[in-house]
Design an enzyme around this catalytic site. Structure first.
Site, mmCIF file in Angstrom:
data_model
loop_
_atom_site.group_PDB
_atom_site.id
_atom_site.type_symbol
_atom_site.label_atom_id
_atom_site.label_comp_id
_atom_site.label_asym_id
_atom_site.label_seq_id
_atom_site.Cartn_x
_atom_site.Cartn_y
_atom_site.Cartn_z
ATOM 1 N N MET A 1 3.449 -1.449 0.026
ATOM 2 C CA MET A 1 3.663 -2.174 -1.203
ATOM 3 C C MET A 1 4.367 -1.208 -2.131
ATOM 4 O O MET A 1 3.870 -0.116 -2.246
ATOM 5 C CB MET A 1 2.296 -2.535 -1.693
ATOM 6 C CG MET A 1 2.041 -3.689 -2.606
ATOM 7 S SD MET A 1 2.900 -3.892 -4.065
ATOM 8 C CE MET A 1 1.993 -2.945 -5.184
ATOM 9 N N PRO A 2 5.401 -1.448 -2.736
ATOM 10 C CA PRO A 2 6.137 -2.709 -2.804
ATOM 11 C C PRO A 2 6.933 -3.006 -1.533
ATOM 12 O O PRO A 2 7.150 -2.131 -0.708
ATOM 13 C CB PRO A 2 7.064 -2.525 -3.997
ATOM 14 C CG PRO A 2 7.281 -1.065 -4.102
ATOM 15 C CD PRO A 2 6.004 -0.422 -3.607
#
Length: 129
Positions: A1-2
């Site tokens: 993430m991201p």
């Protein structure tokens, strides 16, 4: 993430694509202060003419080296986003020869409930992350 999703005009060599991904990851690490192993990147390559990126009236000229990057992320402060844009453009220019005018970024925010990293669980919600 991201999660980073790159749209490119097809034709770059594999090592050029890898350099783009590495430069973007370096910008993510510095701007968003995520762990090094937090790396999720997807590349989509399009035939010439299938990627239309106009300048929105800003007078920005694009080439076939254009990089359109969509970042899906938890909410980030404005300062982190601006730092990411700056670091990304610098890294892509210095390491890959991509002109700053050929970099378009969109950040899409979501919440912890919108992520599952496997096993059918929402690890941000379960406390695993």
């Amino acid at each position: 993430m991201p999660l980073l999703r790159f749209d490119l005009v097809a034709g770059r060599r594999p090592e050029e694509v890898r350099s783009l991904l590495d430069a973007a990851h370096a910008a993510v690490l510095e701007a968003f202060e995520v762990p090094d192993g937090d790396r999720y990147q997807v590349v989509h390559q399009h035939a010439p003419g299938e990627l239309v990126v106009h300048d929105t009236g800003l007078g920005i000229e694009r080439t076939d080296d254009v990089v359109v990057l969509q970042v899906t992320s938890r909410p980030r402060p404005r300062e982190q986003k601006e730092a990411f844009y700056r670091l990304l453009v610098r890294g892509l220019h210095d390491g890959c020869g991509v002109a700053p005018s050929d970099v378009v970024v969109s950040i899409v925010e979501n919440t912890d409930a919108d992520w599952s990293f496997g096993h059918g669980r929402a690890q941000f919600l379960t406390g695993e992350l």
